[in-house]
Design an enzyme around this catalytic site. Structure first.
Site, PDB file in Angstrom:
ATOM      1  N   GLU A 169       0.844  -1.196   0.000  1.00  0.00           N
ATOM      2  CA  GLU A 169       0.000   0.000   0.000  1.00  0.00           C
ATOM      3  C   GLU A 169       0.880   1.246   0.000  1.00  0.00           C
ATOM      4  OE1 GLU A 169      -3.353   0.388  -0.420  1.00  0.00           O
ATOM      5  OE2 GLU A 169      -2.437   2.352  -0.677  1.00  0.00           O
ATOM      6  N   LYS A 224       8.295  -1.490  -2.170  1.00  0.00           N
ATOM      7  CA  LYS A 224       7.625  -0.742  -1.096  1.00  0.00           C
ATOM      8  C   LYS A 224       8.664  -0.124  -0.150  1.00  0.00           C
ATOM      9  CE  LYS A 224       4.971   0.962   1.820  1.00  0.00           C
ATOM     10  NZ  LYS A 224       4.151   2.140   1.627  1.00  0.00           N
ATOM     11  N   CYS A 280       5.919   4.651   9.511  1.00  0.00           N
ATOM     12  CA  CYS A 280       6.527   3.844   8.457  1.00  0.00           C
ATOM     13  C   CYS A 280       7.945   4.211   8.022  1.00  0.00           C
ATOM     14  CB  CYS A 280       5.603   3.814   7.255  1.00  0.00           C
ATOM     15  SG  CYS A 280       4.082   2.951   7.666  1.00  0.00           S
TER      16      CYS A 280
HETATM   17  P1  NAD Z   1      -2.237  -0.309  12.632  1.00  0.00           P
HETATM   18  O1  NAD Z   1      -1.448  -0.604  13.848  1.00  0.00           O
HETATM   19  O2  NAD Z   1      -3.034   0.958  12.544  1.00  0.00           O
HETATM   20  O3  NAD Z   1      -3.262  -1.527  12.350  1.00  0.00           O
HETATM   21  C1  NAD Z   1      -2.904  -2.862  12.417  1.00  0.00           C
HETATM   22  C2  NAD Z   1      -4.052  -3.620  13.094  1.00  0.00           C
HETATM   23  O4  NAD Z   1      -3.847  -5.028  12.959  1.00  0.00           O
HETATM   24  C3  NAD Z   1      -4.174  -3.357  14.585  1.00  0.00           C
HETATM   25  O5  NAD Z   1      -5.456  -2.824  14.871  1.00  0.00           O
HETATM   26  C4  NAD Z   1      -3.994  -4.739  15.241  1.00  0.00           C
HETATM   27  O6  NAD Z   1      -4.807  -4.930  16.373  1.00  0.00           O
HETATM   28  C5  NAD Z   1      -4.411  -5.658  14.110  1.00  0.00           C
HETATM   29  N1  NAD Z   1      -3.898  -7.032  14.212  1.00  0.00           N
HETATM   30  C6  NAD Z   1      -2.625  -7.454  14.420  1.00  0.00           C
HETATM   31  N2  NAD Z   1      -2.565  -8.798  14.394  1.00  0.00           N
HETATM   32  C7  NAD Z   1      -3.822  -9.240  14.154  1.00  0.00           C
HETATM   33  C8  NAD Z   1      -4.392 -10.544  14.007  1.00  0.00           C
HETATM   34  N3  NAD Z   1      -3.667 -11.660  14.061  1.00  0.00           N
HETATM   35  N4  NAD Z   1      -5.713 -10.623  13.800  1.00  0.00           N
HETATM   36  C9  NAD Z   1      -6.481  -9.518  13.725  1.00  0.00           C
HETATM   37  N5  NAD Z   1      -5.992  -8.261  13.837  1.00  0.00           N
HETATM   38  C10 NAD Z   1      -4.678  -8.130  14.049  1.00  0.00           C
HETATM   39  O7  NAD Z   1      -1.216  -0.377  11.418  1.00  0.00           O
HETATM   40  P2  NAD Z   1      -1.328   0.375  10.003  1.00  0.00           P
HETATM   41  O8  NAD Z   1      -0.817   1.760  10.123  1.00  0.00           O
HETATM   42  O9  NAD Z   1      -2.673   0.151   9.452  1.00  0.00           O
HETATM   43  O10 NAD Z   1      -0.242  -0.426   9.154  1.00  0.00           O
HETATM   44  C11 NAD Z   1      -0.479  -1.761   8.760  1.00  0.00           C
HETATM   45  C12 NAD Z   1       0.614  -2.189   7.784  1.00  0.00           C
HETATM   46  O11 NAD Z   1       0.521  -1.395   6.592  1.00  0.00           O
HETATM   47  C13 NAD Z   1       2.035  -2.001   8.286  1.00  0.00           C
HETATM   48  O12 NAD Z   1       2.829  -3.036   7.783  1.00  0.00           O
HETATM   49  C14 NAD Z   1       2.460  -0.676   7.688  1.00  0.00           C
HETATM   50  O13 NAD Z   1       3.863  -0.604   7.502  1.00  0.00           O
HETATM   51  C15 NAD Z   1       1.766  -0.714   6.349  1.00  0.00           C
HETATM   52  N6  NAD Z   1       1.450   0.605   5.785  1.00  0.00           N
HETATM   53  C16 NAD Z   1       0.967   1.598   6.578  1.00  0.00           C
HETATM   54  C17 NAD Z   1       0.613   2.822   6.018  1.00  0.00           C
HETATM   55  C18 NAD Z   1       0.100   3.947   6.864  1.00  0.00           C
HETATM   56  O14 NAD Z   1      -0.048   5.039   6.335  1.00  0.00           O
HETATM   57  N7  NAD Z   1      -0.195   3.763   8.127  1.00  0.00           N
HETATM   58  C19 NAD Z   1       0.727   3.014   4.634  1.00  0.00           C
HETATM   59  C20 NAD Z   1       1.210   1.968   3.854  1.00  0.00           C
HETATM   60  C21 NAD Z   1       1.566   0.761   4.436  1.00  0.00           C
HETATM   61  C1  UGA Z   2       4.369   7.656   3.877  1.00  0.00           C
HETATM   62  C2  UGA Z   2       4.417   7.626   2.340  1.00  0.00           C
HETATM   63  O1  UGA Z   2       4.237   8.946   1.844  1.00  0.00           O
HETATM   64  C3  UGA Z   2       3.340   6.717   1.775  1.00  0.00           C
HETATM   65  O2  UGA Z   2       3.474   6.628   0.365  1.00  0.00           O
HETATM   66  C4  UGA Z   2       3.494   5.321   2.392  1.00  0.00           C
HETATM   67  O3  UGA Z   2       2.478   4.464   1.952  1.00  0.00           O
HETATM   68  C5  UGA Z   2       3.433   5.433   3.910  1.00  0.00           C
HETATM   69  O4  UGA Z   2       4.473   6.329   4.366  1.00  0.00           O
HETATM   70  C6  UGA Z   2       3.676   4.134   4.606  1.00  0.00           C
HETATM   71  O5  UGA Z   2       4.315   3.249   4.101  1.00  0.00           O
HETATM   72  O6  UGA Z   2       3.187   4.092   5.719  1.00  0.00           O
HETATM   73  P1  UGA Z   2       2.853   8.873   5.700  1.00  0.00           P
HETATM   74  O7  UGA Z   2       3.853   8.362   6.665  1.00  0.00           O
HETATM   75  O8  UGA Z   2       1.425   8.658   5.978  1.00  0.00           O
HETATM   76  O9  UGA Z   2       3.111   8.218   4.245  1.00  0.00           O
HETATM   77  O10 UGA Z   2       3.033  10.446   5.514  1.00  0.00           O
HETATM   78  P2  UGA Z   2       3.937  11.378   4.571  1.00  0.00           P
HETATM   79  O11 UGA Z   2       3.071  12.369   3.936  1.00  0.00           O
HETATM   80  O12 UGA Z   2       4.850  10.618   3.741  1.00  0.00           O
HETATM   81  O13 UGA Z   2       4.783  12.149   5.686  1.00  0.00           O
HETATM   82  C7  UGA Z   2       5.762  11.494   6.483  1.00  0.00           C
HETATM   83  C8  UGA Z   2       6.524  12.512   7.307  1.00  0.00           C
HETATM   84  O14 UGA Z   2       7.313  13.333   6.476  1.00  0.00           O
HETATM   85  C9  UGA Z   2       5.610  13.472   8.091  1.00  0.00           C
HETATM   86  O15 UGA Z   2       6.128  13.661   9.366  1.00  0.00           O
HETATM   87  C10 UGA Z   2       5.659  14.740   7.266  1.00  0.00           C
HETATM   88  O16 UGA Z   2       5.420  15.897   8.019  1.00  0.00           O
HETATM   89  C11 UGA Z   2       7.069  14.691   6.732  1.00  0.00           C
HETATM   90  N1  UGA Z   2       7.228  15.463   5.485  1.00  0.00           N
HETATM   91  C12 UGA Z   2       6.573  15.081   4.353  1.00  0.00           C
HETATM   92  C13 UGA Z   2       8.049  16.564   5.477  1.00  0.00           C
HETATM   93  O17 UGA Z   2       8.676  16.920   6.495  1.00  0.00           O
HETATM   94  N2  UGA Z   2       8.192  17.251   4.305  1.00  0.00           N
HETATM   95  C14 UGA Z   2       7.554  16.912   3.164  1.00  0.00           C
HETATM   96  O18 UGA Z   2       7.740  17.596   2.133  1.00  0.00           O
HETATM   97  C15 UGA Z   2       6.720  15.790   3.195  1.00  0.00           C
END
Ligand code: NAD
Ligand code: UGA
Length: 466
Positions: A169, A224, A280
């Site tokens: 994602e 990723k 992340c």
């Molecule tokens: P999160 O902590 O918000 O959500 C994960 C959820 O999974 C939690 O609510 C937890 O209770 C649940 N969980 C864990 N083990 C479980 C199980 N066995 N059964 C049921 N539920 C279970 O995490 P997130 O921010 O949504 O991130 C999830 C993944 O996606 C991570 O690997 C992260 O790196 C990736 N990711 C996050 C973002 C982002 O913007 N947050 C963007 C891209 C990718």
């Molecule tokens: C980031 C990536 O942008 C997503 O593509 C990816 O899916 C995600 O991580 C993930 O793997 O979780 P996110 O962490 O939600 O997304 O937020 P960003 O907008 O990337 O910002 C990350 C940090 O960088 C923040 O603290 C933001 O304030 C900072 N940032 C961002 C800056 O300081 N300057 C910028 O120009 C942009």
């Protein structure tokens, strides 16, 4: 294979919004999001949409129209898995805090647990979609777990088969719904052509086919980590230049604009700030560093480590500036903190630079008056508990509006770029604050001229400050 029912394991920042968007575009598919955390599931089912566990623009509207129609949130993993033709894994994969690889490697225990639950409960043919960000080759771990179970079950004549795909994602928090609706690309890594086709059939309901790319599983997993490494590298690069600007009279906004207009560089992601936060970037960089070290690529590991080092340095440097400007003494001074989330338009505080900067200020003896439009007191309390404050445990309070947070304060520190900080009532603020009053803007979002006009001393990141 026609997909009639989807289950997503993990109802967090990725699972919740992603499934809401799929349910919205695919009304004929039943989408169930399951989580172990009952409190979180109750919040997703809450009548009051303001209580959803994730704040994202546009999310409330989708949940309102789809919930209990073809979008369901529940804690019953067994039922969710049994019913599903396709299962998304969107569980957390944080950095390991103990054991081998501590502080670098990703902890994939939640992925493994989820795979075991799938192996146990799934029926018939099931496509497993790896959405979580994972170390390269995790799909093979998942396959081994699933297949070992299949062999055992087959002996008992139960029919099960699994196809594992990687589909990382790329959404960014605060823009999750628009990123999901209109992604730059959808990446699918896998071996089985039919399984890939099934996943493409879902995305192609709303995404152009030429934006959907397929690769082998390992390229997809590594892409990723690489994407996040490249993005965080840009922020560390521009942040390092912000310090040079402050010393030389160059202005970071002008420098960013000038270099961003070069098409090869591009204008996005060049905003300097208090360092990148979020759940992340640091985790995925550490994951890449671990991987590089694991394969004996020391120089590669050191290269990416430098990106993290600059980030820590940028956070530390902000506290040092505040300390020096305020006469080398923060003891008993009141500091208003504007913004606690790691960026605007999200209630997520994981790895927020605000948390680390607040920690340093509390340990210097300051009293913090915190205002954030979407982060509540409970979350801040939990964050301060988790970072093990050495001093100042109760020297902070949270306010519902920014003016109350300014009462009798000596300085304002803007740490998140919430749009409400663009137009602040500087006369009201000045009347409430102690004298001399300071403004430290780490996001260059406030109106410097207006603040100066009412007699507030200002420091803006990456600019010439007197
Ligand atoms: P999160 O902590 O918000 O959500 C994960 C959820 O999974 C939690 O609510 C937890 O209770 C649940 N969980 C864990 N083990 C479980 C199980 N066995 N059964 C049921 N539920 C279970 O995490 P997130 O921010 O949504 O991130 C999830 C993944 O996606 C991570 O690997 C992260 O790196 C990736 N990711 C996050 C973002 C982002 O913007 N947050 C963007 C891209 C990718
Ligand atoms: C980031 C990536 O942008 C997503 O593509 C990816 O899916 C995600 O991580 C993930 O793997 O979780 P996110 O962490 O939600 O997304 O937020 P960003 O907008 O990337 O910002 C990350 C940090 O960088 C923040 O603290 C933001 O304030 C900072 N940032 C961002 C800056 O300081 N300057 C910028 O120009 C942009």
């Amino acid at each position: 294979m026609e997909i009639k029912s989807i289950c997503c394991i993990g109802a967090g920042y990725v699972g919740g919004p992603t499934m809401a968007v799929i349910a919205d575009y695919c009304p004929e598919i039943k989408v169930t999001v399951v989580d172990l955390n009952t409190e979180k599931i109750n919040a997703w089912n809450s009548k009051d949409l303001k209580k959803l566990p994730v704040y994202e623009t546009g999310l409330e509207e989708i949940v309102k129209s789809k919930r209990n129609k073809n979008l369901f949130f529940c804690t019953n993993l067994e039922k969710g898995i049994k019913e599903a033709d396709m299962i998304f894994l969107a569980v957390n994969t944080p950095t390991k805090t103990s054991g081998l690889g501590k502080g670098e490697a990703s902890d994939i225990k939640w992925v493994e647990n989820a795979a075991r639950q799938i192996a146990k409960y799934a029926e018939g043919e099931t496509i497993i979609v790896e959405k979580s960000t994972v170390p390269v080759r995790t799909a093979s771990t998942i396959e081994i777990i699933l297949n070992s179970f299949t062999i055992e079950k087959n002996l008992m004549k139960a029919q099960k088969s699994f196809f594992v795909l990687s589909n990382p994602e790329f959404l960014s928090e605060g823009n999750a719904i628009s990123d999901l609706r209109n992604p730059d690309r959808v990446l699918i890594g896998g071996k089985d052509k039919e399984a890939i086709k099934s996943l493409i059939s879902i995305y192609s309901k709303w995404i152009d086919k030429d934006k959907i790319i397929t690769t082998n599983v390992w390229s997809s997993e590594l892409s990723k980590l690489t994407a996040n490494a490249f993005l965080s590298q840009r922020i560390s690069s521009i942040n390092s230049i912000s310090a040079i600007c402050e010393k030389t009279g160059a202005d970071i906004k002008e420098v960013s604009k000038a270099i961003g207009m070069d098409k090869r560089v591009g204008s996005e992601f060049l905003q300097c700030g208090p360092g990148f936060g979020g759940s992340c970037f640091k985790k995925d960089l550490l994951n890449l560093i671990y991987l590089a070290n694991f394969y004996g690529l020391k120089e590669v590991a050191e290269y990416w480590k430098a990106v993290i080092n600059i980030n820590t340095w940028q956070q530390n440097r902000i506290t040092s500036v505040i300390f020096e400007k305020m006469f080398g003494n923060l003891s008993n001074k009141k500091i208003s903190i504007f913004g606690f989330s790691f960026k605007a338009n999200t209630n997520d505080t994981r790895e927020s630079p605000a948390m680390y900067i607040c920690k340093d200020l509390l340990e210097e003896g300051a009293f913090l008056k915190i205002f954030d439009p979407k982060v509540d007191r409970d979350k801040i309390y939990k964050d301060f508990n988790n970072i093990e404050l050495k001093k100042g445990f109760s020297n902070w309070e949270v306010y519902k509006n920014y003016l109350d947070a300014c009462q009798d304060s000596d300085a304002i520190v803007i740490l998140t770029e919430w749009s409400e900080f663009k137009n602040l009532d500087w006369i009201e603020i000045r009347n409430k604050m102690n004298k001399p009053a300071w403004l430290f803007d780490t996001r260059n979002i406030s109106n410097k001229k207006q603040a100066l006009e009412v007699g507030i001393k200002t420091w803006h990141i990456g600019q010439e400050n007197t």
